[in-house]
Design an enzyme around this catalytic site. Structure first.
Site, PDB file in Angstrom:
ATOM      1  N   ASP A 267       0.869  -1.173   0.000  1.00 16.17           N
ATOM      2  CA  ASP A 267       0.000   0.000   0.000  1.00 16.17           C
ATOM      3  C   ASP A 267       0.911   1.229   0.000  1.00 16.17           C
ATOM      4  O   ASP A 267       2.147   1.134   0.054  1.00 16.17           O
ATOM      5  CB  ASP A 267      -0.969  -0.014   1.190  1.00 16.17           C
TER       6      ASP A 267
HETATM    7  C1  BGC Z   1      -5.235   3.071   0.193  1.00 16.59           C
HETATM    8  C2  BGC Z   1      -5.391   1.987  -0.860  1.00 16.59           C
HETATM    9  C3  BGC Z   1      -5.321   2.587  -2.241  1.00 16.59           C
HETATM   10  C4  BGC Z   1      -4.005   3.338  -2.384  1.00 16.59           C
HETATM   11  C5  BGC Z   1      -3.814   3.970  -3.749  1.00 16.59           C
HETATM   12  C6  BGC Z   1      -4.062   3.970  -0.088  1.00 16.59           C
HETATM   13  O1  BGC Z   1      -4.106   5.094   0.698  1.00 16.59           O
HETATM   14  O2  BGC Z   1      -5.122   2.479   1.453  1.00 16.59           O
HETATM   15  O3  BGC Z   1      -6.608   1.316  -0.670  1.00 16.59           O
HETATM   16  O4  BGC Z   1      -5.451   1.613  -3.223  1.00 16.59           O
HETATM   17  O5  BGC Z   1      -3.976   4.371  -1.419  1.00 16.59           O
HETATM   18  O6  BGC Z   1      -4.672   5.025  -3.931  1.00 16.59           O
END
Ligand code: BGC
Length: 722
Positions: A267
């Protein structure tokens, strides 16, 4: 002679081997990089492609991705970039594409076919934009309702989440990844992220490995079985080990035990967080080593990883074989998608929100609506209704209705954006259908959600007094949902409670429509409204579907996939609790939830009888069938969601009081009886024992079938496993 990796007639494994043998360390580490387009300048983005060979970007749309892909094609090996986007409920970061109900809303349809179709539509629209990959589905378990991302889940039940996971993954990935309208799915957030302590986003999850295996792992196992191409590692730690630093979770369980063949992306800046937030590493070299060794293949938005990882491999601290493994996984997918053959580089914007996609969306939205209360048949609205007052802060608020992950909120917040798609707020839907019936609609916003001022309530009440019926549309808003927006208080906020009390005192029938990201604690509404409808975040067509339900053109058929609490202090209230001493209850709260899992009403009624198991004694390798007669005893045709629960009567570890193991959604005409058959594989009754082994323990199981998870609603039969 043509190089092997460029020859698409060769098997993927040969092509990968060939290109790997030609790549420098820098090119390999480059493939592991995912750069956030919104967080770098255009010059920097260009450098990431031409000088460091970045393998992936996130949050680029249309033209920008085509520009970057073009740059990549001019690099030494011309390795194409893979573009990822959060197409969470439709390709909704793009203003102009179909916006579906949130995952939580769509799960209430209990209709896996429609969920799969929503995935298909999203794939077509994402692919039409030249992108390859959605960071969806979210397979977190929604059990602590204070958490800000409950709206992104498929609810609270591991089995049901697994069913929807497989369905939407099939939809996204289509028949073959090489099809021009297939995109990669990403099962996230692996693992246990939804239950970080106190519902505080990204905080530590306090869970034993047994709980991890029993509760959090099952939906991810289904995702692997469905061929999900990618996984995303959660932000948080479990019992002190950050997921992105956990070799046990990523390599041992996911890649070895479950046999996951795709690649794992971290993530957002998980690698940096090992230093900054979680403090298990002192510097980027250490964090990068940990991330690689644990089994993360692609690194999202930790740009410092590049230099650190190149150095680690060059100095022999990290073996090149580990990097090769990560790059092999990434390149295998790029070959499998046909990206080297220049798939999909022109925009096909005619696909966005086209009539066929809107139709799929409307079907799903209709089935996502849940009727929670309908005293004295307040609904559907009768021909005596000539004037309707629509009151409340969410009646005409498309932002609250959309929920998170749309062009209003990501990647750069744009709260004033004007939708380029036709949208139906609740008000618009009601107005449209009312005008075709010659009914007058008065509207007043009444109050705010984030502000307790009450001045306009009096006017709203005046407006309500002139009507035959009051439809109050309340709930929560975007500021109260999403990452970093966890709530301690689940009451309806601002002056909404006051507004409802005043509307009630007008003496008109009061229908409350909830537009909210997640269950709120609304005992007053449950007690005092004549009818209650839950819509969650219903997307662009919520108002149209709601109006059809209000006027009886659609008979509601959704059921809750998540339990409602009386109070946030009553949490957790999920249905599959372990049996505990003293009845699992607080002295100052009812024992039961306000609305239970699986619950939802229809304009007709169903009666259950005759539960029969095809076998009452069986072995662990058998499949049995439970059959039950369901009669529509009302006057209208309807759809019913027949649910099967099981309980392990005596087990070596404490097991839940009941767990969903199967369901069927069936259409039953007024007066008709259908015999509904639900298969049950006995292996589904396995538990994870003290030694982390999955076993079906011999003995008695209770099989329960009925309309929702309440004990008193379920028919019961005994099954013995020998
Ligand atoms: C979130 C993810 C997301 C990623 C990209 C993160 O802050 O936890 O779910 O896919 O950002 O946007």
């Amino acid at each position: 002679m043509q190089e092997i990796y460029k020859d698409f007639s060769r098997p993927v494994s040969e092509r990968v081997q060939d290109i790997l043998s030609k790549m420098t360390i820098e090119e390999k580490i480059g493939q592991m990089m995912q750069i956030s387009f919104a967080n770098v300048s255009r010059e920097e983005a260009e450098e990431w492609v031409t000088k460091r060979f970045a393998g992936s970007f996130l949050h680029t749309l249309g033209e920008d991705s085509r520009w970057l892909q073009d740059l990549a094609s001019q690099t030494r090996l011309s390795i194409p970039i893979i573009f990822g986007i959060d197409a969470i409920h439709g390709h909704a970061l793009y203003n102009g594409a179909t916006v579906f109900p949130s995952q939580l809303a769509m799960s209430c349809s209990w209709n896996e076919k429609l969920v799969e179709e929503a995935g298909r539509v999203t794939a077509r629209e994402v692919a039409a934009d030249g992108l390859h990959w959605t960071f969806s589905p979210v397979l977190c378990i929604g059990r602590d309702l204070r958490w800000g991302r409950i709206n992104e889940t498929f609810g609270e039940d591991p089995y049901l989440i697994g069913i929807f996971a497989a369905a939407i993954i099939r939809g996204y990935q289509g028949k073959s990844l090489s099809d021009s309208d297939s995109i990669l799915a990403c099962a996230k957030h692996y693992l246990g992220y939804g239950e970080s302590t106190g519902g505080r986003d990204s905080y530590d999850t306090q869970a034993s490995i047994r709980k991890v295996r029993e509760v959090f792992l099952p939906p991810f196992r289904e995702a692997v079985k469905a061929g999900c191409a990618t996984f995303m590692a959660g932000y948080q730690s479990i019992d002190g080990t950050p997921v992105s630093a956990s070799k046990k979770l990523l390599r041992d369980i996911l890649k070895e035990e479950l046999g996951f063949k795709g690649f794992v992306v971290t993530d957002w800046n998980n690698t940096g967080s090992l230093i900054i937030n979680q403090k298990v590493c002192g510097n980027m070299a250490d964090a990068s080593r940990k991330a690689i060794e644990a089994g993360n293949d692609m690194i999202m938005s930790t740009n410092e990883f590049y230099d650190a990882a190149v150095e680690l491999v060059k100095t022999g601290v990290v073996s090149e074989a580990l990097v090769d493994e990560a790059v092999r996984r990434i390149l295998s997918i790029k070959f499998a998608m046909g990206l080297f053959e220049k798939k999909n580089t022109t925009s096909k914007s005619h696909a966005f929100a086209c009539p066929e996609h809107i139709e799929t969306n409307l079907k799903l939205t209709r089935e996502s609506i849940v009727l929670l209360k309908n005293e004295n048949n307040t609904l559907p609205l009768g021909s005596n209704v000539k004037n309707i007052a629509v009151i409340g802060p969410n009646a005409d608020c498309i932002k609250a209705q959309f929920g998170d992950w749309t062009f209003f909120s990501h990647p750069v917040p744009n709260p004033d954006a004007i939708p380029k798609i036709p949208v139906h707020t609740m008000l618009k839907g009601i107005e449209e259908l009312s005008s075709s019936k010659g009914i007058h609609v008065f509207y007043h916003k009444g109050c705010d959600i984030m502000n307790a001022a009450e001045e306009s309530i009096a006017e709203a009440v005046n407006c309500a007094s002139a009507a035959d019926v009051v439809i109050a549309v309340v709930g929560d808003c975007l500021d109260q949902n999403g990452e970093g927006k966890d709530r301690a208080d689940l009451n309806i906020s601002g002056a909404q409670q006051k507004l409802l009390e005043k509307l009630r005192s007008c003496g008109k029938p009061l229908i409350v429509v909830l537009v909210n990201g997640k269950p709120l604690s609304v005992p007053w509404i449950a007690q005092n409204a004549d009818a209650v409808i839950e819509t969650f975040n219903s997307g662009m067509l919520g108002g149209k579907a709601l109006a059809e339900v209000l006027f009886g053109e659609v008979n509601p058929s959704g059921k809750l996939t998540i339990s409602f609490p009386y109070h946030s202090g009553q949490l957790p209230v999920y249905y599959n609790l372990l049996p505990g001493w003293h009845g699992n209850k607080y002295m100052d709260m009812p024992e039961k939830p306000l609305y239970p899992f699986g619950y939802g009403l229809s304009y007709t009624s169903f009666k259950y009888s005759n539960l029969i198991l095809s076998k009452t004694r069986c072995s662990a390798s058998d499949t049995i069938v439970a059959s039950v007669d369901v009669t529509n005893i009302g006057k209208l045709d309807g759809k019913e969601i027949v649910q099967l629960y099981a309980n392990d009567v005596v087990s070596s570890v404490v097991t839940p009081i009941k767990e969903l193991k199967g369901f069927k959604k069936v259409e039953i005409k007024a007066g008709e009886t259908k015999t509904v058959q639900i298969p049950l594989e006995i292996s589904q009754l396995a538990i994870c024992n003290e030694n982390e082994q999955y076993v079906v323990e011999p003995g008695e199981f209770l099989i329960m079938v009925g309309p929702d998870s309440r004990d008193e609603m379920l028919l019961k039969a005994s099954l013995t496993v020998e």
